[in-house]
Design an enzyme around this catalytic site. Structure first.
Site, short mmCIF file in Angstrom:
data_model
loop_
_atom_site.label_atom_id
_atom_site.label_comp_id
_atom_site.label_asym_id
_atom_site.label_seq_id
_atom_site.Cartn_x
_atom_site.Cartn_y
_atom_site.Cartn_z
N TYR A 84 0.82 -1.23 0.00
CA TYR A 84 0.00 0.00 0.00
C TYR A 84 0.84 1.27 0.00
CZ TYR A 84 0.77 0.16 5.09
OH TYR A 84 1.34 0.20 6.34
N ALA A 112 0.60 -6.89 12.62
CA ALA A 112 -0.58 -6.42 13.34
C ALA A 112 -1.77 -6.72 12.43
CB ALA A 112 -0.47 -4.93 13.60
N MET A 210 -2.57 -6.18 6.05
CA MET A 210 -2.08 -5.60 4.80
C MET A 210 -0.64 -5.99 4.48
SD MET A 210 -3.53 -1.79 5.55
CE MET A 210 -5.15 -1.53 6.31
N SER A 211 -0.21 -7.11 5.01
CA SER A 211 1.18 -7.51 4.78
C SER A 211 1.28 -9.04 4.74
CB SER A 211 2.07 -6.96 5.90
OG SER A 211 1.76 -7.57 7.13
N ASN A 234 -7.22 -5.21 16.81
CA ASN A 234 -8.56 -4.61 16.87
C ASN A 234 -9.55 -5.63 16.33
OD1 ASN A 234 -6.98 -3.66 14.27
ND2 ASN A 234 -9.12 -3.83 13.68
#
Ligand code: HPA
Length: 271
Positions: A84, A112, A210-211, A234
């Site tokens: 991103y 995360a 996202m990884s 979260n």
């Protein structure tokens, strides 16, 4: 290009550490970078390494750290490159290829993530058993470099089953609660919509981030053993009524980081 990267890193290693081959690689995710502050025999900023990009995300330091941890030679990425950020997939996975060439046999990828499974709570740790790639790209697209791996690599056991078991056993011995599940990789940088998270749950995801997926694909392609650990930071969008913020993600990672470090150090001891 990769030859000059390896030559540069090896010359730095030789200067400071002498004869040194890292056998374990660790990619430290958002808020989990402290391990590389605690253990650091040599740190090379990404900005100095030919072929490396510069990481831009806050909570990520951007250096390659070498250290002996529990008797093992380890190389850590303190900060990673994300798709991103606008980096090509090639750039995102470049450090994993470099680790392979440096001699790394086992890669520990951490991140995360948002909890898709409603049973998960913020600051839970999750061992990744498998992933789903919805990032819209694959790092192996383009001409195949046969010196790393084959054109159509099998991904059936990308996350090494014995090491998943080992991690679960170690967590239980340390009385660390460990969730397990499937990680869904999305491109980001926007967090998902509640509708996307309902889809994620329907297709079998337990966590979303996202990884990790690109690095895991390359690790598996190059026949490295692989462990993936998510810090659930979260509840994913719509799973609870809370709205999502990067600050809350970093806060949850902070709560988990001591447990995370203890777990990773013990895994290293047992590899
Ligand atoms: N979604 C995607 N990536 C994340 C999340 C999330 O909810 N939390 C931390 N990284």
């Amino acid at each position: 290009m990769i030859t000059s990267t390896i030559e540069f890193i090896n010359s730095k290693i030789k200067e400071t550490l002498g004869e040194y081959i890292p056998e374990i690689g660790i990619i430290l995710g958002s808020g989990l970078g402290e391990l590389a502050d605690e253990y650091c025999d040599l740190a090379i900023p990404y900005s100095e390494i030919p072929g490396f990009e510069t990481s831009t995300v806050s909570g990520h330091k951007g250096r390659l750290v070498f250290a002996k941890i529990n008797g093992k030679n380890v190389v850590m990425m303190q900060g990673r490159f994300h798709y991103y950020e606008g980096h090509s997939m090639q750039k995102v996975v470049y450090p994993v290829k470099v680790m392979k060439k440096l001699g790394v046999k086992t890669l520990i990828v951490t991140n995360a993530a948002g909890g898709v499974n409603p049973a998960f709570n913020p600051s839970d740790l999750m061992i990744i058993t498998d992933h789903i790639n919805l990032m819209g790209a694959n790092p192996l697209m383009g001409e195949n470099d046969d010196s790393f791996g084959e054109r159509f690599p099998d991904m059936t056991e990308a996350y090494t089953p014995e090491l998943v078991e080992l991690t679960k056993k170690i967590a239980s011995k340390l009385s660390i609660d460990l969730q397990e599940g499937v990680y869904l990789g999305m491109s980001g940088p926007s967090y998902e919509t509640p509708a996307e998270i309902r889809m994620a749950r329907a297709i079998g995801a337990d966590a979303v981030g996202m990884s990790t997926v690109p690095e895991a694909i390359v690790a598996s392609w190059t026949k490295m053993k692989l462990i993936g650990i998510s810090c659930i930071c979260n509840s994913a969008a719509g799973v609870s009524s809370a709205v999502l913020s990067h600050e809350d993600v970093i806060h949850a990672a902070n709560i988990a980081k001591d447990r995370f470090k203890i777990l990773v150090k013990e895994i290293i001891r047992n590899l």
